[in-house]
Design a protein around this motif. Structure first.
Motif, PDB file in Angstrom:
ATOM      1  N   LEU A  11      -4.400  12.463   4.472  1.00  0.00           N
ATOM      2  CA  LEU A  11      -3.651  11.303   4.035  1.00  0.00           C
ATOM      3  C   LEU A  11      -4.201  10.790   2.708  1.00  0.00           C
ATOM      4  CD1 LEU A  11      -1.571   9.464   5.714  1.00  0.00           C
ATOM      5  CD2 LEU A  11      -3.504   7.952   5.983  1.00  0.00           C
ATOM      6  N   VAL A  12      -3.315  10.333   1.813  1.00  0.00           N
ATOM      7  CA  VAL A  12      -3.737   9.739   0.543  1.00  0.00           C
ATOM      8  C   VAL A  12      -3.171   8.326   0.491  1.00  0.00           C
ATOM      9  CG1 VAL A  12      -3.665   9.924  -1.965  1.00  0.00           C
ATOM     10  CG2 VAL A  12      -3.675  11.998  -0.577  1.00  0.00           C
ATOM     11  N   GLU A  13      -4.024   7.340   0.192  1.00  0.00           N
ATOM     12  CA  GLU A  13      -3.595   5.943   0.148  1.00  0.00           C
ATOM     13  C   GLU A  13      -3.967   5.304  -1.178  1.00  0.00           C
ATOM     14  OE1 GLU A  13      -5.262   3.821   3.443  1.00  0.00           O
ATOM     15  OE2 GLU A  13      -4.118   4.952   4.912  1.00  0.00           O
ATOM     16  N   ALA A  14      -3.032   4.520  -1.725  1.00  0.00           N
ATOM     17  CA  ALA A  14      -3.283   3.720  -2.924  1.00  0.00           C
ATOM     18  C   ALA A  14      -3.112   2.253  -2.517  1.00  0.00           C
ATOM     19  CB  ALA A  14      -2.306   4.083  -4.031  1.00  0.00           C
TER      20      ALA A  14
ATOM     21  N   MET B  55       8.114  19.245  -1.074  1.00  0.00           N
ATOM     22  CA  MET B  55       8.502  18.283  -0.056  1.00  0.00           C
ATOM     23  C   MET B  55       7.375  17.257   0.076  1.00  0.00           C
ATOM     24  SD  MET B  55       9.841  21.482   0.665  1.00  0.00           S
ATOM     25  CE  MET B  55       8.495  22.261   1.449  1.00  0.00           C
ATOM     26  N   LEU B  56       7.743  15.971  -0.020  1.00  0.00           N
ATOM     27  CA  LEU B  56       6.775  14.881   0.117  1.00  0.00           C
ATOM     28  C   LEU B  56       7.271  13.902   1.161  1.00  0.00           C
ATOM     29  CD1 LEU B  56       6.218  14.001  -3.645  1.00  0.00           C
ATOM     30  CD2 LEU B  56       4.710  15.343  -2.208  1.00  0.00           C
ATOM     31  N   GLU B  57       6.325  13.323   1.918  1.00  0.00           N
ATOM     32  CA  GLU B  57       6.665  12.315   2.912  1.00  0.00           C
ATOM     33  C   GLU B  57       5.619  11.220   2.848  1.00  0.00           C
ATOM     34  OE1 GLU B  57       6.994  11.807   7.761  1.00  0.00           O
ATOM     35  OE2 GLU B  57       6.525  13.753   6.898  1.00  0.00           O
ATOM     36  N   GLY B  58       6.079   9.985   2.790  1.00  0.00           N
ATOM     37  CA  GLY B  58       5.139   8.872   2.755  1.00  0.00           C
ATOM     38  C   GLY B  58       5.838   7.542   2.909  1.00  0.00           C
ATOM     39  N   ARG B  59       5.125   6.482   2.517  1.00  0.00           N
ATOM     40  CA  ARG B  59       5.672   5.129   2.595  1.00  0.00           C
ATOM     41  C   ARG B  59       5.172   4.324   1.409  1.00  0.00           C
ATOM     42  NH1 ARG B  59       8.528   4.223   6.642  1.00  0.00           N
ATOM     43  NH2 ARG B  59       8.730   2.010   6.399  1.00  0.00           N
TER      44      ARG B  59
ATOM     45  N   LYS C  67       0.856  -1.182   0.000  1.00  0.00           N
ATOM     46  CA  LYS C  67       0.000   0.000   0.000  1.00  0.00           C
ATOM     47  C   LYS C  67       0.894   1.234   0.000  1.00  0.00           C
ATOM     48  CE  LYS C  67      -2.075   1.125   3.864  1.00  0.00           C
ATOM     49  NZ  LYS C  67      -3.030   1.222   4.990  1.00  0.00           N
ATOM     50  N   LEU C  68       0.541   2.218  -0.821  1.00  0.00           N
ATOM     51  CA  LEU C  68       1.261   3.487  -0.842  1.00  0.00           C
ATOM     52  C   LEU C  68       0.521   4.480   0.032  1.00  0.00           C
ATOM     53  CD1 LEU C  68       1.943   3.981  -4.646  1.00  0.00           C
ATOM     54  CD2 LEU C  68       3.449   2.973  -2.945  1.00  0.00           C
ATOM     55  N   VAL C  69       1.266   5.219   0.820  1.00  0.00           N
ATOM     56  CA  VAL C  69       0.665   6.218   1.702  1.00  0.00           C
ATOM     57  C   VAL C  69       1.437   7.522   1.569  1.00  0.00           C
ATOM     58  CG1 VAL C  69       0.089   6.808   4.083  1.00  0.00           C
ATOM     59  CG2 VAL C  69      -0.019   4.427   3.351  1.00  0.00           C
ATOM     60  N   LEU C  70       0.731   8.581   1.188  1.00  0.00           N
ATOM     61  CA  LEU C  70       1.303   9.918   1.182  1.00  0.00           C
ATOM     62  C   LEU C  70       0.830  10.597   2.455  1.00  0.00           C
ATOM     63  CD1 LEU C  70       2.932  12.118  -0.231  1.00  0.00           C
ATOM     64  CD2 LEU C  70       0.856  12.758  -1.462  1.00  0.00           C
ATOM     65  N   LYS C  71       1.751  10.791   3.398  1.00  0.00           N
ATOM     66  CA  LYS C  71       1.403  11.336   4.715  1.00  0.00           C
ATOM     67  C   LYS C  71       1.364  12.848   4.720  1.00  0.00           C
ATOM     68  CE  LYS C  71       3.562   7.536   7.191  1.00  0.00           C
ATOM     69  NZ  LYS C  71       4.609   7.179   8.149  1.00  0.00           N
TER      70      LYS C  71
END
Length: 162
Positions: free
Chosen positions: A78-81, A124-128, A53-57
């Motif tokens: 939060l945005v999740e794919a 600036m982007l932060e996620g997982r 799962k992709l998560v843009l925090k």
């Protein structure tokens, strides 16, 4: 022996990250809506063929004209794919702060004429991406270069802003 094992683990991890980068990509901006002057909705097309799962925090962008910061945008949720979701469109919502409205209106006039000179972006982007943290930072990237990342040019930007 410890050095050899470390090198093998690092090369294995490097291959995994490269594979993940091929399976995940931002394909483009589908549309931009300004429901009001304090909120921006940007619909992003994202490809996620990875098993994670992709998560843009969090994300923040600053638009500059020459050295003056005109607009700041902050992702407000939060945005999740989901994993293996393929290509899909995800709405993202951004809080917008305008420094000087008259300067922004003047800049919009230049952009509508196709003139992006003097415009730059900080991002600036932060996620997982599953186990892999995603932290991206770009400073004073020319707006035209930023748009090319998404396969856009000044004409596309003009159409998105209509």
């Amino acid at each position: 022996m410890l050095l050899l094992v470390s090198v093998l683990l690092l090369s294995s991890c490097s291959n995994r990250i490269e594979r993940l980068q091929r399976q995940v990509r931002l394909e483009g901006i589908e549309s931009v809506h300004l429901p009001n002057y304090q909120t921006l909705q940007m619909d992003l097309r994202v490809m996620n063929d990875s098993p994670h799962k992709l998560v843009l925090k969090g994300a923040e962008a600053h638009l500059y004209y020459k050295d003056y910061r005109l607009v700041t945008m902050r992702l407000n949720e939060l945005v999740e794919a989901p994993k293996r979701s393929g290509s899909a469109v995800y709405p993202t919502y951004w809080d917008v702060e305008v420094g000087n409205l008259l300067s922004v209106l003047a800049l919009l006039g230049k952009v509508r004429q196709g003139d992006l000179s003097g415009c730059s972006v900080d991002l600036m982007l932060e996620g997982r991406g599953g186990p892999v943290p995603i932290n991206l930072s770009r400073e004073k990237m020319p707006l035209s270069e930023f748009l090319r990342i998404f396969g856009l040019d000044s004409e596309d930007l003009t159409n998105l802003l209509k």
